[in-house]
Design a protein around this motif. Structure first.
Motif, PDB file in Angstrom:
ATOM      1  N   THR A 213      49.349 -82.293   1.019  1.00 58.44           N
ATOM      2  CA  THR A 213      50.669 -82.419   1.367  1.00 58.44           C
ATOM      3  C   THR A 213      51.049 -82.508   2.573  1.00 58.44           C
ATOM      4  O   THR A 213      50.627 -81.425   3.465  1.00 58.44           O
ATOM      5  N   SER A 240      53.333 -84.659  -2.230  1.00 58.28           N
ATOM      6  CA  SER A 240      52.953 -83.592  -3.218  1.00 58.28           C
ATOM      7  C   SER A 240      51.302 -84.021  -3.650  1.00 58.28           C
ATOM      8  O   SER A 240      51.230 -85.122  -3.814  1.00 58.28           O
ATOM      9  N   ILE A 242      49.472 -83.442  -7.189  1.00 57.09           N
ATOM     10  CA  ILE A 242      49.712 -83.103  -8.559  1.00 57.09           C
ATOM     11  C   ILE A 242      48.361 -82.942  -9.293  1.00 57.09           C
ATOM     12  O   ILE A 242      47.568 -83.917  -9.103  1.00 57.09           O
ATOM     13  N   LEU A 262      54.136 -88.608 -14.363  1.00 57.13           N
ATOM     14  CA  LEU A 262      54.174 -88.489 -12.967  1.00 57.13           C
ATOM     15  C   LEU A 262      55.642 -89.038 -12.617  1.00 57.13           C
ATOM     16  O   LEU A 262      55.999 -88.727 -11.260  1.00 57.13           O
ATOM     17  N   THR A 265      57.366 -85.925 -12.830  1.00 53.27           N
ATOM     18  CA  THR A 265      56.888 -85.007 -11.619  1.00 53.27           C
ATOM     19  C   THR A 265      56.874 -85.102 -10.233  1.00 53.27           C
ATOM     20  O   THR A 265      57.425 -84.319  -9.397  1.00 53.27           O
ATOM     21  N   CYS A 266      56.487 -86.486  -9.880  1.00 53.25           N
ATOM     22  CA  CYS A 266      56.568 -86.911  -8.620  1.00 53.25           C
ATOM     23  C   CYS A 266      57.943 -86.902  -7.849  1.00 53.25           C
ATOM     24  O   CYS A 266      58.357 -86.570  -7.071  1.00 53.25           O
ATOM     25  N   VAL A 270      58.914 -84.777  -4.799  1.00 54.86           N
ATOM     26  CA  VAL A 270      59.338 -85.417  -3.796  1.00 54.86           C
ATOM     27  C   VAL A 270      60.789 -85.065  -3.311  1.00 54.86           C
ATOM     28  O   VAL A 270      61.285 -84.861  -2.208  1.00 54.86           O
ATOM     29  N   LEU A 287      58.905 -94.259  -3.469  1.00 56.34           N
ATOM     30  CA  LEU A 287      57.911 -93.363  -4.083  1.00 56.34           C
ATOM     31  C   LEU A 287      56.901 -93.857  -4.762  1.00 56.34           C
ATOM     32  O   LEU A 287      57.081 -94.725  -5.764  1.00 56.34           O
ATOM     33  N   TRP A 289      52.736 -93.317  -6.767  1.00 56.33           N
ATOM     34  CA  TRP A 289      51.634 -92.103  -7.097  1.00 56.33           C
ATOM     35  C   TRP A 289      50.520 -92.950  -7.510  1.00 56.33           C
ATOM     36  O   TRP A 289      50.282 -94.147  -7.722  1.00 56.33           O
ATOM     37  N   THR A 305      48.300 -87.948  -5.880  1.00 54.47           N
ATOM     38  CA  THR A 305      49.183 -87.813  -4.800  1.00 54.47           C
ATOM     39  C   THR A 305      50.447 -88.487  -5.006  1.00 54.47           C
ATOM     40  O   THR A 305      50.487 -89.576  -5.598  1.00 54.47           O
ATOM     41  N   CYS A 306      51.584 -87.709  -4.722  1.00 53.50           N
ATOM     42  CA  CYS A 306      52.846 -88.354  -4.732  1.00 53.50           C
ATOM     43  C   CYS A 306      53.271 -88.830  -3.285  1.00 53.50           C
ATOM     44  O   CYS A 306      53.355 -87.661  -2.369  1.00 53.50           O
TER      45      CYS A 306
END
Length: 361
Positions: A213, A240, A242, A262, A265-266, A270, A287, A289, A305-306
């Motif tokens: 991150t 982020s 995850i 995601l 969550t992302c 974010v 954004l 992922w 990753t996000c």
């Protein structure tokens, strides 16, 4: 000096993207394309020119050894040995300090198997045989090293992960003196194929291809390059990491299930990283992922990753300067937030010929 190759790092990893209002896939596909480009053969010129200068500071099966070892010891590295060297731009010094180190320390190569090609039948590797070219060494890596790495990690090698299959081979001078050892192992190529330092054995690590991150990934001709300081031009920033085990503790989740999880969550991650629920929209960032495919899941990879970047109308990444947590420039200009959505429910544009949309009963 030494020669190395990397097997194709990743490939079929799918990416998903999300802007403030709609799902996007453009940036993600460009990011995957950059990784695929890095999978092209990376071949450092020449091989081990002076293996007699290799100094081992520790061995996997015996006491520490000080001083130079003989040329024949090039083929004596045990599986699990970790090797380090200093790359330089000077061919006289580049990779001349190759040494075995503890895998807990930074290193660039983890040995899976040494293969003595002199015992193979035929004349290709016999006394006086001509030195193989880069294409042949690439073929030898594919023929011998992929299987050696699979055996070493117990069939748990992630073909889409952050590690690649590597080959170390003799120099022309060593070959002329009769050296025929090929060393197969694991290394960590960057997006552009440069060999990065790793810490710890691959046997003890999640192999997911993720950056920490806060990492900003550089840009070259609108595609991702290698990590840089966020003050330098870059393609995207990791907001982020995850671990999917938290949501999917069992078998491999479908792509759709991963996306659904995601997306929520992302977005939350974010927004927290940027410090505002509107920062992504106000900074005109997108954004996106990763998802994990079956092969990677079976190898034990669980992290994605996000990330945030900016999309070019013509495709690919725009150039960002500055961390997304602060003020940024996109292609040299400060981002202009889009107009705010009108109050009340937004109505879709009717299809041609469709009846007018009404809000009454």
């Amino acid at each position: 000096m030494s020669g190395y190759e990397t097997d194709s790092p990743p490939s079929e990893k799918s990416r998903r993207t999300l802007s403030a209002t709609t799902a996007r896939r453009g940036l993600a596909m460009v990011a995957v394309g950059a990784v695929l480009a890095a999978g092209a053969t990376v071949f450092l010129s020449d091989g081990f020119s002076t293996p007699e200068k290799i100094t081992t500071h520790a061995t996997a099966s015996g006491p520490a050894t000080d001083g130079p070892v003989s040329a024949s010891s090039f083929g004596a590295a045990d599986p699990g040995a970790c090797l380090q060297w200093t790359p330089t731009d000077d061919p006289e010094t580049d990779r001349q300090d190759l040494a075995e180190v503890s895998c807990a320390d930074p290193h660039r190569f983890e040995v899976a198997r040494d293969i003595d090609m002199s015992v193979y039948p035929g004349v290709e590797f016999g006394p006086g045989s001509p030195y193989p070219g880069s294409i042949r060494f690439s073929e030898l890596r594919d023929e011998h090293c992929a299987a050696a790495v699979d055996d070493y990690v117990g069939a748990k090698f992630d073909p889409n992960g952050r590690f690649g299959v590597g080959l170390m081979f003799p120099s022309q001078a060593g070959w002329a003196k009769g050296e025929r050892t090929l060393r197969c192992g694991v290394q960590m190529p960057s997006n552009t194929g440069a060999l990065m330092e790793m810490t710890g054995s691959i046997l003890d690590q999640d192999q997911s291809k993720v950056w920490p991150t806060g990492t900003c990934v550089g840009i070259n001709q609108n595609v991702p390059a290698d990590p840089v300081d966020c003050a330098a031009p870059h393609a995207y920033e990791v907001a982020s990491v995850i671990n999917l085990t938290q949501q999917f503790p069992g078998g491999h989740p479908s792509e759709g299930d991963q996306d659904a999880y995601l997306e929520r969550t992302c977005t939350d991650a974010v927004n927290g990283y940027l410090g505002s629920d509107t920062a992504l929209r106000d900074k005109t960032l997108t954004l996106f992922w990763d998802t994990i495919d079956v092969a990677s899941w079976l190898a034990g990879s669980r992290q994605v990753t996000c990330s945030v970047g900016a999309e070019l109308d013509s495709g690919g990444f725009a150039t960002i300067v500055g961390t997304a947590k602060g003020d940024i420039l996109i292609n040299g200009a400060a981002p202009v937030p889009p107009p705010s959505a009108p109050d009340g429910r937004a109505l879709p544009t009717p299809l041609p010929g469709a009846a007018p949309i009404t809000t009454g009963g």
